[in-house]
Design a protein around this motif. Sequence first.
Motif, PDB file in Angstrom:
ATOM      1  N   TYR A  65      51.088 -39.285  25.827  1.00 11.78           N
ATOM      2  CA  TYR A  65      50.181 -39.345  24.687  1.00 11.78           C
ATOM      3  C   TYR A  65      48.791 -38.878  25.126  1.00 11.78           C
ATOM      4  CZ  TYR A  65      53.645 -42.222  22.228  1.00 11.78           C
ATOM      5  OH  TYR A  65      54.787 -42.678  21.614  1.00 11.78           O
ATOM      6  N   GLN A  66      48.110 -38.188  24.214  1.00 14.38           N
ATOM      7  CA  GLN A  66      46.763 -37.751  24.550  1.00 14.38           C
ATOM      8  C   GLN A  66      45.752 -38.850  24.268  1.00 14.38           C
ATOM      9  OE1 GLN A  66      45.757 -33.893  23.024  1.00 14.38           O
ATOM     10  NE2 GLN A  66      43.623 -33.999  23.682  1.00 14.38           N
ATOM     11  N   ASN A  67      45.761 -39.394  23.053  1.00 14.63           N
ATOM     12  CA  ASN A  67      44.881 -40.505  22.687  1.00 14.63           C
ATOM     13  C   ASN A  67      45.695 -41.594  22.012  1.00 14.63           C
ATOM     14  OD1 ASN A  67      42.176 -39.365  23.365  1.00 14.63           O
ATOM     15  ND2 ASN A  67      42.746 -37.843  21.803  1.00 14.63           N
ATOM     16  N   SER A  68      45.226 -42.822  22.162  1.00 15.67           N
ATOM     17  CA  SER A  68      45.903 -43.964  21.541  1.00 15.67           C
ATOM     18  C   SER A  68      44.939 -44.637  20.588  1.00 15.67           C
ATOM     19  CB  SER A  68      46.361 -44.956  22.615  1.00 15.67           C
ATOM     20  OG  SER A  68      47.306 -44.351  23.487  1.00 15.67           O
ATOM     21  N   TRP A  69      45.313 -44.678  19.310  1.00 14.49           N
ATOM     22  CA  TRP A  69      44.493 -45.273  18.259  1.00 14.49           C
ATOM     23  C   TRP A  69      45.203 -46.502  17.696  1.00 14.49           C
ATOM     24  CZ3 TRP A  69      39.773 -43.173  16.706  1.00 14.49           C
ATOM     25  CH2 TRP A  69      39.462 -41.904  17.215  1.00 14.49           C
ATOM     26  N   ALA A  70      44.400 -47.402  17.153  1.00 19.27           N
ATOM     27  CA  ALA A  70      44.984 -48.580  16.497  1.00 19.27           C
ATOM     28  C   ALA A  70      44.092 -49.022  15.351  1.00 19.27           C
ATOM     29  CB  ALA A  70      45.166 -49.720  17.497  1.00 19.27           C
ATOM     30  N   ILE A  71      44.730 -49.504  14.288  1.00 13.12           N
ATOM     31  CA  ILE A  71      44.041 -50.198  13.207  1.00 13.12           C
ATOM     32  C   ILE A  71      44.591 -51.613  13.178  1.00 13.12           C
ATOM     33  CG2 ILE A  71      43.805 -50.378  10.696  1.00 13.12           C
ATOM     34  CD1 ILE A  71      43.754 -47.347  10.561  1.00 13.12           C
ATOM     35  N   VAL A  72      43.713 -52.597  13.334  1.00 12.80           N
ATOM     36  CA  VAL A  72      44.120 -53.999  13.413  1.00 12.80           C
ATOM     37  C   VAL A  72      43.395 -54.775  12.331  1.00 12.80           C
ATOM     38  CG1 VAL A  72      44.194 -56.046  14.875  1.00 12.80           C
ATOM     39  CG2 VAL A  72      44.500 -53.785  15.902  1.00 12.80           C
ATOM     40  N   ILE A  73      44.162 -55.448  11.465  1.00 14.86           N
ATOM     41  CA  ILE A  73      43.591 -56.137  10.312  1.00 14.86           C
ATOM     42  C   ILE A  73      44.114 -57.570  10.279  1.00 14.86           C
ATOM     43  CG2 ILE A  73      43.408 -56.168   7.785  1.00 14.86           C
ATOM     44  CD1 ILE A  73      44.058 -53.097   7.948  1.00 14.86           C
ATOM     45  N   GLY A  74      43.227 -58.533  10.090  1.00 17.12           N
ATOM     46  CA  GLY A  74      43.632 -59.922   9.953  1.00 17.12           C
ATOM     47  C   GLY A  74      42.791 -60.622   8.902  1.00 17.12           C
ATOM     48  N   ILE A  75      43.433 -61.320   7.965  1.00 14.48           N
ATOM     49  CA  ILE A  75      42.711 -61.953   6.854  1.00 14.48           C
ATOM     50  C   ILE A  75      43.166 -63.398   6.688  1.00 14.48           C
ATOM     51  CG2 ILE A  75      42.081 -61.797   4.411  1.00 14.48           C
ATOM     52  CD1 ILE A  75      43.067 -58.856   4.484  1.00 14.48           C
ATOM     53  N   ASN A  86      52.680 -42.395   2.564  1.00 16.92           N
ATOM     54  CA  ASN A  86      52.054 -41.088   2.375  1.00 16.92           C
ATOM     55  C   ASN A  86      50.982 -40.823   3.437  1.00 16.92           C
ATOM     56  OD1 ASN A  86      53.644 -40.624   0.105  1.00 16.92           O
ATOM     57  ND2 ASN A  86      52.121 -41.484  -1.316  1.00 16.92           N
ATOM     58  N   ILE A  87      50.214 -41.884   3.744  1.00 15.61           N
ATOM     59  CA  ILE A  87      49.185 -41.738   4.779  1.00 15.61           C
ATOM     60  C   ILE A  87      49.838 -41.379   6.110  1.00 15.61           C
ATOM     61  CG2 ILE A  87      47.539 -43.041   6.188  1.00 15.61           C
ATOM     62  CD1 ILE A  87      46.831 -44.600   3.600  1.00 15.61           C
ATOM     63  N   ALA A  88      50.947 -42.064   6.434  1.00 10.78           N
ATOM     64  CA  ALA A  88      51.618 -41.816   7.710  1.00 10.78           C
ATOM     65  C   ALA A  88      52.094 -40.373   7.803  1.00 10.78           C
ATOM     66  CB  ALA A  88      52.796 -42.769   7.868  1.00 10.78           C
ATOM     67  N   GLU A  89      52.616 -39.836   6.702  1.00  7.22           N
ATOM     68  CA  GLU A  89      53.070 -38.451   6.720  1.00  7.22           C
ATOM     69  C   GLU A  89      51.934 -37.461   6.853  1.00  7.22           C
ATOM     70  OE1 GLU A  89      56.674 -37.177   4.460  1.00  7.22           O
ATOM     71  OE2 GLU A  89      56.176 -38.938   3.237  1.00  7.22           O
ATOM     72  N   SER A  90      50.745 -37.847   6.363  1.00  9.48           N
ATOM     73  CA  SER A  90      49.620 -36.910   6.371  1.00  9.48           C
ATOM     74  C   SER A  90      48.866 -36.890   7.688  1.00  9.48           C
ATOM     75  CB  SER A  90      48.639 -37.251   5.229  1.00  9.48           C
ATOM     76  OG  SER A  90      47.986 -38.491   5.494  1.00  9.48           O
ATOM     77  N   LEU A  91      48.953 -37.954   8.461  1.00  5.41           N
ATOM     78  CA  LEU A  91      48.177 -38.013   9.697  1.00  5.41           C
ATOM     79  C   LEU A  91      48.775 -37.097  10.766  1.00  5.41           C
ATOM     80  CD1 LEU A  91      47.439 -41.857   9.968  1.00  5.41           C
ATOM     81  CD2 LEU A  91      45.906 -40.036   9.199  1.00  5.41           C
ATOM     82  N   ASN A  92      47.883 -36.433  11.485  1.00  2.90           N
ATOM     83  CA  ASN A  92      48.289 -35.470  12.501  1.00  2.90           C
ATOM     84  C   ASN A  92      48.470 -36.183  13.842  1.00  2.90           C
ATOM     85  OD1 ASN A  92      48.871 -33.015  13.718  1.00  2.90           O
ATOM     86  ND2 ASN A  92      46.716 -32.650  14.264  1.00  2.90           N
ATOM     87  N   ALA A  93      49.506 -37.000  13.934  1.00  7.01           N
ATOM     88  CA  ALA A  93      49.785 -37.721  15.178  1.00  7.01           C
ATOM     89  C   ALA A  93      51.267 -37.609  15.469  1.00  7.01           C
ATOM     90  CB  ALA A  93      49.377 -39.178  15.052  1.00  7.01           C
ATOM     91  N   LEU A 104      39.516 -46.559   6.778  1.00 10.57           N
ATOM     92  CA  LEU A 104      39.892 -46.407   8.194  1.00 10.57           C
ATOM     93  C   LEU A 104      40.946 -45.309   8.349  1.00 10.57           C
ATOM     94  CD1 LEU A 104      40.162 -50.023   9.691  1.00 10.57           C
ATOM     95  CD2 LEU A 104      38.320 -48.371   9.958  1.00 10.57           C
ATOM     96  N   PHE A 105      41.919 -45.301   7.451  1.00 13.01           N
ATOM     97  CA  PHE A 105      42.974 -44.296   7.544  1.00 13.01           C
ATOM     98  C   PHE A 105      42.449 -42.898   7.208  1.00 13.01           C
ATOM     99  CE2 PHE A 105      45.636 -48.131   6.933  1.00 13.01           C
ATOM    100  CZ  PHE A 105      46.549 -47.948   7.960  1.00 13.01           C
ATOM    101  N   HIS A 106      41.708 -42.798   6.118  1.00 15.81           N
ATOM    102  CA  HIS A 106      41.311 -41.470   5.643  1.00 15.81           C
ATOM    103  C   HIS A 106      40.133 -40.903   6.425  1.00 15.81           C
ATOM    104  CE1 HIS A 106      44.126 -41.503   2.384  1.00 15.81           C
ATOM    105  NE2 HIS A 106      43.628 -42.625   1.863  1.00 15.81           N
ATOM    106  N   GLU A 107      39.135 -41.741   6.702  1.00 14.97           N
ATOM    107  CA  GLU A 107      37.914 -41.218   7.316  1.00 14.97           C
ATOM    108  C   GLU A 107      37.935 -41.278   8.834  1.00 14.97           C
ATOM    109  OE1 GLU A 107      34.572 -43.186   5.540  1.00 14.97           O
ATOM    110  OE2 GLU A 107      35.306 -42.819   3.490  1.00 14.97           O
ATOM    111  N   LYS A 108      38.460 -42.362   9.398  1.00 15.96           N
ATOM    112  CA  LYS A 108      38.468 -42.488  10.859  1.00 15.96           C
ATOM    113  C   LYS A 108      39.613 -41.720  11.505  1.00 15.96           C
ATOM    114  CE  LYS A 108      34.939 -45.314  11.380  1.00 15.96           C
ATOM    115  NZ  LYS A 108      33.736 -44.919  12.165  1.00 15.96           N
ATOM    116  N   LEU A 109      40.759 -41.711  10.807  1.00 12.68           N
ATOM    117  CA  LEU A 109      41.925 -41.058  11.403  1.00 12.68           C
ATOM    118  C   LEU A 109      42.277 -39.737  10.729  1.00 12.68           C
ATOM    119  CD1 LEU A 109      44.307 -44.124  11.980  1.00 12.68           C
ATOM    120  CD2 LEU A 109      42.561 -43.194  13.494  1.00 12.68           C
ATOM    121  N   GLY A 110      41.862 -39.555   9.510  1.00  7.08           N
ATOM    122  CA  GLY A 110      42.162 -38.319   8.795  1.00  7.08           C
ATOM    123  C   GLY A 110      41.161 -37.206   9.115  1.00  7.08           C
TER     124      GLY A 110
END
Length: 889
Positions: A468-478, A588-595, A528-534
């Motif tokens: 892997y070149q880079n490893s990203w994560a989105i972590v959410i807890g409510i 849909n987000i998963a399909e659009s991300l370039n990872a 986070l999905f669209h702006e940070k990862l998209g």
Amino acid sequence: MKPQKLILSAVAVVGVAVASYFVVQKTSQSPESKAVSSQLEQKDTFDPAKLPEDLNGLLVAYRKIIILLADEKKLSTKERNEANRVGQALFHENLVRLNDLDTFFSKLKSLSNAKREASFDTILTYIESGEDLYDADRLAFREVLLKMQILIATEQTLPAIKLHKRVTDDLNALSEIEKEYDKELKEIFSRFESRSIELKRERWDDYIVKLRKLYNREQILKDYGFILPYPEKPETADEKDKEIFGQGLPPKTVVLTFDDGPHATYTDEIAAILKQYNVPGVFFQVGKNVGSVDAQGKESLNKNAATSKKLLSAGHVLANHSFSHALLSKQSGNNLNAEIEQTDKLLKAIDPARSALFRFPYGAKNKEGMQILHKLGLRSVMWNIDSLDWADPVPNSIAGRVLGTLEKEQRGIILFHDIHERTVKALPLVLDKLIADGYSFASWDGTDFKIAKGGKPTPEKVSISTDYQNSWAIVIGINDYAKWPKLQYAVQDANAIRDTLINRMGFAGDKVLTLTNADATRNNILALFHEKLGHGQLKKDDRVFVFFAGHGTTRKLSSGRNLGYIIPVDSDPEQLSVDAIPMTDLQNIAESLNAKHILFVMDACYSGLGLTRGGGTSAFLRENGKRLGRQMLTAGGADQLVADGGPNGHSVFTWTLLQALSGKADMNGDGMITATELAAYIAPAVSSVSQQTPAFGSLPGSEGGEFVFETRGEGEFLNAKTNQLSADAIALNNKLDGAAKAGADAPIVIKNLTGGEQKIAAPKMVDGSSRQLAQRANDHGLQLYKEKQYAQAEAAFTEALKYRPDFGLAANNLGFVYFKQQKYAEAARWFENTLQIDPSRSIAYLNLGDARALLNENEKAKKAYASFLELSPNSPNANYVKEALKKLN
């Protein structure tokens, strides 16, 4: 005679040890006899009426050596060498005890006749009729009786004369015991008078069975700091010049070698026997027996050097056996160099043309020691025929062993010791037979012996990378929902996952994007999905891990299909289609991300995602890099409540996920955890302890690629501050692991996200390099230690050291497991092993100091603590160590 049955009264170590052995270096003592020097070193408490504790120490060591050498013919060469090495360490401990008994007897000389005779009576009564003594045990006390006989013979009182007769009778009884074991007969011999040893004559095999109930060979080795490593790969020929072995000699040719001298009595006797038979010998001499070397490097010979010169004049060879007979494999630097070079200087002082031969004490060497030999122009000489005369008290048995081995080998270097009476008795038996059978006797000609094959181990295997070149994560807890029921553990779950990703899985902190409570709004989550990862932020070889802990729900559509939602903090239950985030959006987000690979792990419950499962291939890691992967793992199915009652403030699902990522989900031991392995561990485990049925599958558009975590080997050196799990966490882990093991040999059935079932075949364990296997075992040991499974942890760290004997991390951790079990002497040995491997490891000094302090070895404890402070003066442990030092002063 059946020497194979005599496994050897194997140590009458004392039994036939030397009357006045050269001054020996004190070694660590066995746990059962750690008070060996007790009353002898404390003048104020000296009580001649008490039994010297050294007698018990002699017996314990005697029995342990028997167990080490029992069934020696069934042992591999390495097993036999390790058993011999530890056995010799026990033997040298007993030499120290004999020295201490000399001190005891010397003190008796200054007492009144009545007190002295009472003390002798106490000792003799114990030897003759001790309740726990077996017949064969008494062979351990032969040397004690010889010392007493000499001392009592100087007195002419009637009580002394009676004592002398009693000791003589006891020695005769020991001779009978030797004969009986030598013959291995079953009949009972006539009894001696009641005040001497009675011959009960238990069968030797019965004696071994009884001792095996008390001691275990592998445990004795480990307690003394030795673990037999797994066999290495065959060595290659370019190392062949480093050592000399006996197998390369011509057929029917032997070399007679004698270690540990010169001895004031027995060396001369052996030289006389060699002269009688007109055969040469090679004498490996301990430097301190012939002289000393001062701080300026000036050598000074002592009276024993005259014996060495006589050997030279008789045509024998002198060789180097270290200065103090220390275990050189555990030495390094100046200490190791001095052990070799000082004796070399002393031998040169005896004969400037000294031989270039060197033998490592116990045969134990390390790479640095071999380099020092090369620098000094010395060559290491081993042996292939071990007489075991240092252990076996029966001369006939010693001779039978040598001749029996030679019958198979047909040539070799024979190891004897010129410090034992039994060797003097056994040597003629050996020489008579060898000469009769036409053997030749070789010696060192100043050039060489023929050399056995040797070499280097094959290179370590290269571990596979996930690339892997880079490893990203989105972590959410409510937790703090405004219009949904509040949760207790979701934020703590999210924080724990974040820490694990960064500290264990190698994710960069700035690439683990986290939202909790009020920040986890619908807009912020989507941003986070669209702006940070998209928008081109991701590279094609990146991976993305998404963790959500919070509410989830499912709504049935008019078509009859279920649609799952995750619930942001600002969602209104009455506005679900507007405020919540449908799983179709995430798809849909998963399909659009370039990872390359994306994995969603949802600690909430869903259904109706229409997922499909991607398949694997035999060349998984190679093919996996070419295929896109979009996968999801959820905590449960539709309408199932998440169990929030896990340990340490976590949900059951997230606690299990954390355990999985700690290494438990690495089902094939390759150092990598695929999303499928994660699901295969988590799903049955969570289902076994809750009403949840986790589900797993691949999102549409996935090409069968697998998200992969590459685990990092644990690097924690266990110490007093190492965290262990709480009782409820340990109890839950036992249940989780039980569920995982239950499906280990059968396909694992788990739910897919459409509610159907899928089977996952449990992957088979993969092979690896010795380094990888050692790290795997160490990591497992740490898990077990944290769960307070000490016996299992001890076994795991032992396994690590079998794969990699120089693994300082595992050596320290094994020591600390001993420490937790209050086996402080054994712990100290392993902390010392750690420091031999890695002298800069400060935490091992701290652990060693604690162990020494608990053994009341205050000076050694202070030295260890001081070394810790020198290496780590600003450590968080520094104040603790300073306080410990104050208590010791």
